[in-house]
Design a protein around this motif. Structure first.
Motif, PDB file in Angstrom:
ATOM      1  N   LEU A  28       0.803  -1.214   0.000  1.00  0.00           N
ATOM      2  CA  LEU A  28       0.000   0.000   0.000  1.00  0.00           C
ATOM      3  C   LEU A  28       0.838   1.266   0.000  1.00  0.00           C
ATOM      4  N   ARG A  29       0.162   2.328  -0.433  1.00  0.00           N
ATOM      5  CA  ARG A  29       0.726   3.672  -0.344  1.00  0.00           C
ATOM      6  C   ARG A  29      -0.329   4.555   0.303  1.00  0.00           C
ATOM      7  N   ALA A  30       0.051   5.244   1.366  1.00  0.00           N
ATOM      8  CA  ALA A  30      -0.883   6.114   2.087  1.00  0.00           C
ATOM      9  C   ALA A  30      -0.805   7.537   1.521  1.00  0.00           C
ATOM     10  N   VAL A  31      -1.964   8.199   1.520  1.00  0.00           N
ATOM     11  CA  VAL A  31      -2.068   9.581   1.066  1.00  0.00           C
ATOM     12  C   VAL A  31      -2.766  10.376   2.163  1.00  0.00           C
ATOM     13  N   TRP A  32      -2.088  11.381   2.677  1.00  0.00           N
ATOM     14  CA  TRP A  32      -2.696  12.302   3.632  1.00  0.00           C
ATOM     15  C   TRP A  32      -2.897  13.623   2.916  1.00  0.00           C
ATOM     16  N   THR A  33      -4.105  14.146   2.953  1.00  0.00           N
ATOM     17  CA  THR A  33      -4.340  15.431   2.302  1.00  0.00           C
ATOM     18  C   THR A  33      -4.286  16.556   3.326  1.00  0.00           C
ATOM     19  N   ALA A  34      -3.901  17.711   2.860  1.00  0.00           N
ATOM     20  CA  ALA A  34      -4.119  18.923   3.645  1.00  0.00           C
ATOM     21  C   ALA A  34      -5.632  19.155   3.656  1.00  0.00           C
ATOM     22  N   GLY A  35      -6.094  19.985   4.532  1.00  0.00           N
ATOM     23  CA  GLY A  35      -7.506  20.312   4.515  1.00  0.00           C
ATOM     24  C   GLY A  35      -7.872  20.964   3.196  1.00  0.00           C
ATOM     25  N   ALA A  36      -8.847  20.387   2.493  1.00  0.00           N
ATOM     26  CA  ALA A  36      -9.338  20.990   1.254  1.00  0.00           C
ATOM     27  C   ALA A  36     -10.206  22.186   1.633  1.00  0.00           C
ATOM     28  N   CYS A  37      -9.950  23.299   1.001  1.00  0.00           N
ATOM     29  CA  CYS A  37     -10.620  24.554   1.346  1.00  0.00           C
ATOM     30  C   CYS A  37     -11.504  25.016   0.190  1.00  0.00           C
ATOM     31  N   PRO A  38     -12.426  25.923   0.438  1.00  0.00           N
ATOM     32  CA  PRO A  38     -13.327  26.406  -0.608  1.00  0.00           C
ATOM     33  C   PRO A  38     -12.704  27.534  -1.433  1.00  0.00           C
ATOM     34  N   LEU A  39     -11.539  27.252  -2.002  1.00  0.00           N
ATOM     35  CA  LEU A  39     -10.825  28.256  -2.782  1.00  0.00           C
ATOM     36  C   LEU A  39     -10.944  27.953  -4.270  1.00  0.00           C
ATOM     37  N   ASP A  40     -11.078  29.013  -5.076  1.00  0.00           N
ATOM     38  CA  ASP A  40     -11.079  28.825  -6.524  1.00  0.00           C
ATOM     39  C   ASP A  40      -9.639  28.809  -7.027  1.00  0.00           C
ATOM     40  N   GLU A  41      -9.474  28.701  -8.346  1.00  0.00           N
ATOM     41  CA  GLU A  41      -8.132  28.581  -8.930  1.00  0.00           C
ATOM     42  C   GLU A  41      -7.263  29.821  -8.720  1.00  0.00           C
ATOM     43  N   ASP A 121     -13.687  34.406   5.261  1.00  0.00           N
ATOM     44  CA  ASP A 121     -15.034  33.916   4.907  1.00  0.00           C
ATOM     45  C   ASP A 121     -15.131  32.403   4.777  1.00  0.00           C
ATOM     46  N   GLN A 122     -14.128  31.659   5.220  1.00  0.00           N
ATOM     47  CA  GLN A 122     -14.154  30.199   5.100  1.00  0.00           C
ATOM     48  C   GLN A 122     -15.050  29.587   6.155  1.00  0.00           C
ATOM     49  N   LEU A 123     -15.935  28.679   5.708  1.00  0.00           N
ATOM     50  CA  LEU A 123     -16.853  27.988   6.604  1.00  0.00           C
ATOM     51  C   LEU A 123     -16.624  26.482   6.647  1.00  0.00           C
ATOM     52  N   VAL A 124     -15.994  25.893   5.617  1.00  0.00           N
ATOM     53  CA  VAL A 124     -15.884  24.436   5.501  1.00  0.00           C
ATOM     54  C   VAL A 124     -14.468  24.044   5.100  1.00  0.00           C
ATOM     55  N   GLU A 125     -14.003  22.921   5.663  1.00  0.00           N
ATOM     56  CA  GLU A 125     -12.735  22.331   5.284  1.00  0.00           C
ATOM     57  C   GLU A 125     -12.842  20.824   5.499  1.00  0.00           C
ATOM     58  N   VAL A 126     -12.264  20.048   4.598  1.00  0.00           N
ATOM     59  CA  VAL A 126     -12.284  18.584   4.725  1.00  0.00           C
ATOM     60  C   VAL A 126     -10.871  18.058   4.489  1.00  0.00           C
ATOM     61  N   GLU A 127     -10.384  17.249   5.432  1.00  0.00           N
ATOM     62  CA  GLU A 127      -9.113  16.562   5.219  1.00  0.00           C
ATOM     63  C   GLU A 127      -9.403  15.075   5.141  1.00  0.00           C
ATOM     64  N   ALA A 128      -8.504  14.362   4.461  1.00  0.00           N
ATOM     65  CA  ALA A 128      -8.728  12.931   4.245  1.00  0.00           C
ATOM     66  C   ALA A 128      -7.433  12.156   4.332  1.00  0.00           C
ATOM     67  N   VAL A 129      -7.587  10.877   4.651  1.00  0.00           N
ATOM     68  CA  VAL A 129      -6.511   9.907   4.553  1.00  0.00           C
ATOM     69  C   VAL A 129      -7.002   8.854   3.575  1.00  0.00           C
ATOM     70  N   ALA A 130      -6.184   8.553   2.585  1.00  0.00           N
ATOM     71  CA  ALA A 130      -6.532   7.542   1.593  1.00  0.00           C
ATOM     72  C   ALA A 130      -5.404   6.513   1.514  1.00  0.00           C
ATOM     73  N   VAL A 131      -5.744   5.332   1.038  1.00  0.00           N
ATOM     74  CA  VAL A 131      -4.753   4.278   0.849  1.00  0.00           C
ATOM     75  C   VAL A 131      -4.999   3.662  -0.519  1.00  0.00           C
ATOM     76  N   VAL A 132      -3.916   3.536  -1.283  1.00  0.00           N
ATOM     77  CA  VAL A 132      -4.025   2.917  -2.602  1.00  0.00           C
ATOM     78  C   VAL A 132      -3.047   1.764  -2.696  1.00  0.00           C
ATOM     79  N   ALA A 133      -3.429   0.773  -3.480  1.00  0.00           N
ATOM     80  CA  ALA A 133      -2.542  -0.362  -3.723  1.00  0.00           C
ATOM     81  C   ALA A 133      -1.424   0.095  -4.643  1.00  0.00           C
ATOM     82  N   ASP A 134      -0.223  -0.278  -4.303  1.00  0.00           N
ATOM     83  CA  ASP A 134       0.935   0.100  -5.142  1.00  0.00           C
ATOM     84  C   ASP A 134       1.243  -0.958  -6.148  1.00  0.00           C
TER      85      ASP A 134
END
Length: 134
Positions: A28-41, A121-134
């Motif tokens: 496996l390979r683990a993926v930790w994300t930073a908190g995803a924020c409601p920001l545009d490009e 003005d930020q109200l929401v943030e989501v962080e995640a941990v994912a695991v993928v098969a290598d």
């Protein structure tokens, strides 16, 4: 085939819309994300004052961050959802968007009301941990 197996409990209430735990197996390979924020490009906060609107942008940004790391929402083993509000209905509004994006993959999650988040003005943030098969 996913490396992630969601675990349900025969003892705890079934009246929740998420798994109680997740396990992973294999090379496996683990993926930790930073908190995803409601920001545009351009880095501007979208949907000021709109919890559901911000949650939509957050989940789009989370998908992108995961894809850039070689993962998807289906590879998530745990999320944490932060909502800058003391109102339960705001937490539920954000949660409903997160759940809609997750589809049948109801990975374990924690939903929190917090005092403030990092961007204007930020109200929401989501962080995640994912695991993928290598």
């Amino acid at each position: 085939m996913s490396a992630v197996r969601l675990v349900r409990s025969a003892t705890l209430t079934p009246d929740v819309d998420y798994a109680y735990a997740a396990t992973v197996s294999g090379p496996l390979r683990a993926v930790w994300t930073a908190g995803a924020c409601p920001l545009d490009e351009k880095g501007a906060t979208v949907a000021a004052g709109d919890v559901a609107g911000q949650a939509e942008q957050v989940m789009r940004n989370l998908r992108t961050a995961l894809a850039d790391a070689g993962a998807s929402l289906a590879d998530i083993v745990k999320t944490t959802v932060y909502v800058a509000s003391p109102r339960q209905e705001d937490l539920v509004a954000a949660w409903d968007v997160v759940r809609a994006h997750m589809g049948d993959h109801d990975a374990p999650s924690t939903l929190l009301g917090v005092a403030a988040l990092g961007y204007d003005d930020q109200l929401v943030e989501v962080e995640a941990v994912a695991v993928v098969a290598d």
